[in-house]
Design a protein around this motif. Structure first.
Motif, PDB file in Angstrom:
ATOM      1  N   ILE A 227       0.872  -1.172   0.000  1.00 47.94           N
ATOM      2  CA  ILE A 227       0.000   0.000   0.000  1.00 47.94           C
ATOM      3  C   ILE A 227       0.914   1.228   0.000  1.00 47.94           C
ATOM      4  O   ILE A 227       1.790   1.361   0.865  1.00 47.94           O
ATOM      5  N   TRP A 228       0.695   2.106  -0.963  1.00 49.07           N
ATOM      6  CA  TRP A 228       1.612   3.239  -1.163  1.00 49.07           C
ATOM      7  C   TRP A 228       0.840   4.555  -1.162  1.00 49.07           C
ATOM      8  O   TRP A 228      -0.045   4.756  -1.983  1.00 49.07           O
ATOM      9  N   GLY A 229       1.188   5.427  -0.239  1.00 49.77           N
ATOM     10  CA  GLY A 229       0.711   6.794  -0.302  1.00 49.77           C
ATOM     11  C   GLY A 229       1.578   7.553  -1.285  1.00 49.77           C
ATOM     12  O   GLY A 229       2.768   7.773  -1.028  1.00 49.77           O
ATOM     13  N   GLU A 230       1.019   7.938  -2.402  1.00 49.63           N
ATOM     14  CA  GLU A 230       1.835   8.451  -3.514  1.00 49.63           C
ATOM     15  C   GLU A 230       2.611   9.716  -3.164  1.00 49.63           C
ATOM     16  O   GLU A 230       3.577  10.061  -3.856  1.00 49.63           O
ATOM     17  N   GLU A 231       2.206  10.430  -2.094  1.00 52.61           N
ATOM     18  CA  GLU A 231       2.933  11.623  -1.669  1.00 52.61           C
ATOM     19  C   GLU A 231       3.980  11.315  -0.590  1.00 52.61           C
ATOM     20  O   GLU A 231       4.585  12.230  -0.027  1.00 52.61           O
ATOM     21  N   SER A 232       4.207  10.054  -0.326  1.00 52.46           N
ATOM     22  CA  SER A 232       5.099   9.644   0.764  1.00 52.46           C
ATOM     23  C   SER A 232       6.544  10.043   0.499  1.00 52.46           C
ATOM     24  O   SER A 232       7.048   9.903  -0.619  1.00 52.46           O
ATOM     25  N   ASP A 233       7.228  10.531   1.544  1.00 49.84           N
ATOM     26  CA  ASP A 233       8.662  10.776   1.449  1.00 49.84           C
ATOM     27  C   ASP A 233       9.458   9.602   2.022  1.00 49.84           C
ATOM     28  O   ASP A 233      10.686   9.583   1.954  1.00 49.84           O
ATOM     29  N   VAL A 234       8.755   8.610   2.579  1.00 47.41           N
ATOM     30  CA  VAL A 234       9.403   7.415   3.124  1.00 47.41           C
ATOM     31  C   VAL A 234       9.500   6.329   2.061  1.00 47.41           C
ATOM     32  O   VAL A 234      10.519   5.645   1.939  1.00 47.41           O
ATOM     33  N   LEU A 235       8.441   6.173   1.292  1.00 46.79           N
ATOM     34  CA  LEU A 235       8.409   5.195   0.202  1.00 46.79           C
ATOM     35  C   LEU A 235       8.380   5.957  -1.118  1.00 46.79           C
ATOM     36  O   LEU A 235       7.341   6.476  -1.535  1.00 46.79           O
ATOM     37  N   LEU A 236       9.538   6.026  -1.767  1.00 41.70           N
ATOM     38  CA  LEU A 236       9.692   6.841  -2.967  1.00 41.70           C
ATOM     39  C   LEU A 236       9.193   6.107  -4.211  1.00 41.70           C
ATOM     40  O   LEU A 236       9.152   4.875  -4.254  1.00 41.70           O
ATOM     41  N   THR A 237       8.850   6.899  -5.228  1.00 39.05           N
ATOM     42  CA  THR A 237       8.354   6.331  -6.487  1.00 39.05           C
ATOM     43  C   THR A 237       9.319   5.307  -7.064  1.00 39.05           C
ATOM     44  O   THR A 237       8.914   4.221  -7.506  1.00 39.05           O
ATOM     45  N   GLU A 238      10.609   5.638  -7.056  1.00 42.71           N
ATOM     46  CA  GLU A 238      11.599   4.723  -7.628  1.00 42.71           C
ATOM     47  C   GLU A 238      11.726   3.432  -6.809  1.00 42.71           C
ATOM     48  O   GLU A 238      12.019   2.366  -7.356  1.00 42.71           O
ATOM     49  N   THR A 239      11.492   3.531  -5.502  1.00 41.42           N
ATOM     50  CA  THR A 239      11.517   2.320  -4.672  1.00 41.42           C
ATOM     51  C   THR A 239      10.355   1.411  -5.023  1.00 41.42           C
ATOM     52  O   THR A 239      10.509   0.193  -5.162  1.00 41.42           O
ATOM     53  N   VAL A 240       9.160   1.997  -5.179  1.00 42.41           N
ATOM     54  CA  VAL A 240       7.981   1.220  -5.561  1.00 42.41           C
ATOM     55  C   VAL A 240       8.209   0.533  -6.905  1.00 42.41           C
ATOM     56  O   VAL A 240       7.897  -0.656  -7.081  1.00 42.41           O
ATOM     57  N   ALA A 241       8.783   1.274  -7.863  1.00 36.37           N
ATOM     58  CA  ALA A 241       9.034   0.710  -9.194  1.00 36.37           C
ATOM     59  C   ALA A 241       9.997  -0.478  -9.119  1.00 36.37           C
ATOM     60  O   ALA A 241       9.780  -1.514  -9.760  1.00 36.37           O
ATOM     61  N   ARG A 242      11.047  -0.334  -8.327  1.00 39.66           N
ATOM     62  CA  ARG A 242      12.025  -1.423  -8.222  1.00 39.66           C
ATOM     63  C   ARG A 242      11.427  -2.622  -7.498  1.00 39.66           C
ATOM     64  O   ARG A 242      11.685  -3.774  -7.880  1.00 39.66           O
ATOM     65  N   MET A 243      10.623  -2.378  -6.471  1.00 38.63           N
ATOM     66  CA  MET A 243       9.974  -3.494  -5.768  1.00 38.63           C
ATOM     67  C   MET A 243       9.108  -4.290  -6.727  1.00 38.63           C
ATOM     68  O   MET A 243       9.123  -5.530  -6.721  1.00 38.63           O
ATOM     69  N   GLY A 244       8.348  -3.582  -7.570  1.00 43.73           N
ATOM     70  CA  GLY A 244       7.501  -4.258  -8.536  1.00 43.73           C
ATOM     71  C   GLY A 244       8.284  -4.989  -9.605  1.00 43.73           C
ATOM     72  O   GLY A 244       7.899  -6.077 -10.045  1.00 43.73           O
ATOM     73  N   ALA A 245       9.410  -4.395 -10.012  1.00 41.27           N
ATOM     74  CA  ALA A 245      10.245  -5.037 -11.036  1.00 41.27           C
ATOM     75  C   ALA A 245      10.867  -6.329 -10.511  1.00 41.27           C
ATOM     76  O   ALA A 245      10.996  -7.311 -11.246  1.00 41.27           O
ATOM     77  N   GLU A 246      11.229  -6.315  -9.230  1.00 40.51           N
ATOM     78  CA  GLU A 246      11.870  -7.499  -8.659  1.00 40.51           C
ATOM     79  C   GLU A 246      10.853  -8.563  -8.267  1.00 40.51           C
ATOM     80  O   GLU A 246      11.199  -9.732  -8.128  1.00 40.51           O
ATOM     81  N   ASN A 247       9.599  -8.152  -8.070  1.00 44.21           N
ATOM     82  CA  ASN A 247       8.539  -9.120  -7.793  1.00 44.21           C
ATOM     83  C   ASN A 247       7.278  -8.700  -8.540  1.00 44.21           C
ATOM     84  O   ASN A 247       6.391  -8.047  -7.987  1.00 44.21           O
ATOM     85  N   PRO A 248       7.172  -9.075  -9.816  1.00 47.11           N
ATOM     86  CA  PRO A 248       6.009  -8.670 -10.623  1.00 47.11           C
ATOM     87  C   PRO A 248       4.680  -9.156 -10.051  1.00 47.11           C
ATOM     88  O   PRO A 248       3.630  -8.598 -10.389  1.00 47.11           O
TER      89      PRO A 248
END
Length: 283
Positions: A227-248
């Motif tokens: 679950i990602w709050g898109e305005e989060s400064d703790v969970l960055l956009t690039e982190t979310v993208a990499r998490m998804g890339a490593e576990n589609p």
């Protein structure tokens, strides 16, 4: 809601950990919900009630928070200690597997446990946290972790509304309950936040460095939801993208206009958590 406790071990002795439990104690399908750095188990009251029909829901107060004992020295407030405490809790629950719901720090603990061989984590739901946290976010959090005092519950509620804007859609009733469960009454009648102020001292010792757990993330094989709050400064956009890339296969719920961290008290968020856990009911 039932309230129980265990004795856990640190480097300087034993400490008492309190946990709250919903649902049948005989249910072997257990969901463990773990809160963020300066929060406590009562943040999950609404979610736990929604899950209790189908699950045994266990919400611990991590050491130094809520009704659990404070640790000494403050340097003990670290993820390895929390992991050991949670292993003690899981032993008390007497189940082989649990589903893990972790907000922020609670998610980091979940990542560390889920990455280990023969982990008891059956599925991992992360609320606005990933294997990378930038130091700037840690420094921001450290800045508000002070020994704050309030002369009324209304003053505490006003501070919570200002400090946690990601919770902005809560009802008036929820805000008041949050203020009540976030405070403890001091001997002089003032209210203080329900955590050990020394937690801030421990964070300040490490907040100049990023949290980087990518090596652990790559070891996690269980099903995952983020679950990602898109305005989060703790969970960055690039982190979310990499998490998804490593576990589609990871399921992602993006919440526009929300920062760190989504409340899990909102009906949409609760329904998403309930639905996802049900899809993994028979794992």
């Amino acid at each position: 809601m039932r309230t129980e406790s265990i004795k856990a071990l640190s480097g300087t002795g034993f400490h008492r950990l309190v946990y709250h439990e919903w649902g049948s104690a005989e249910n072997d399908r257990v969901v463990v919900c773990v809160h963020g750095l300066a929060r406590n188990s009562r943040d999950f009251d609404d979610l736990a009630q929604a899950l209790a029909r189908d699950y045994r829901v266990v919400c611990p107060d991590i050491a130094g928070r809520g009704q659990s004992d404070w640790l000494n020295p403050p340097a003990a407030y670290q993820i390895p200690q929390y992991m050991n405490d949670m292993v003690t809790l899981l032993a008390r629950l007497n189940v082989d597997k649990v589903d893990w719901v972790g907000t922020s720090m609670g998610g980091l603990i979940g990542i560390c446990l889920a990455a280990l061989p023969n982990s008891p984590i059956r599925s991992l739901l992360l609320n606005d946290i990933g294997p990378f946290v930038p130091s700037a976010a840690l420094q921001r959090i450290a800045a508000y972790l002070e020994d704050r005092r309030f002369d009324s519950i209304e003053a505490c509620e006003a501070w919570l509304r200002q400090t946690y804007p990601a919770l902005g859609d809560l009802s008036a009733r929820q805000w008041r309950r949050l203020a009540q469960t976030s405070t403890r009454v001091l001997a002089d009648g003032e209210l203080a936040l329900h955590y050990d102020p020394a937690i801030a001292e421990s964070l300040r010792l490490t907040c100049d460095e990023d949290v980087d757990l990518w090596a652990l993330w790559q070891q996690i094989a269980c099903p995952q939801m983020l679950i990602w709050g898109e305005e989060s400064d703790v969970l960055l956009t690039e982190t979310v993208a990499r998490m998804g890339a490593e576990n589609p296969a990871m399921q992602l719920l993006s919440l526009p206009g929300i920062g760190h961290a989504p409340s899990l008290m909102d009906s949409q968020q609760i329904e998403a958590v309930v639905a996802w856990l049900r899809t993994h009911q028979h794992l």
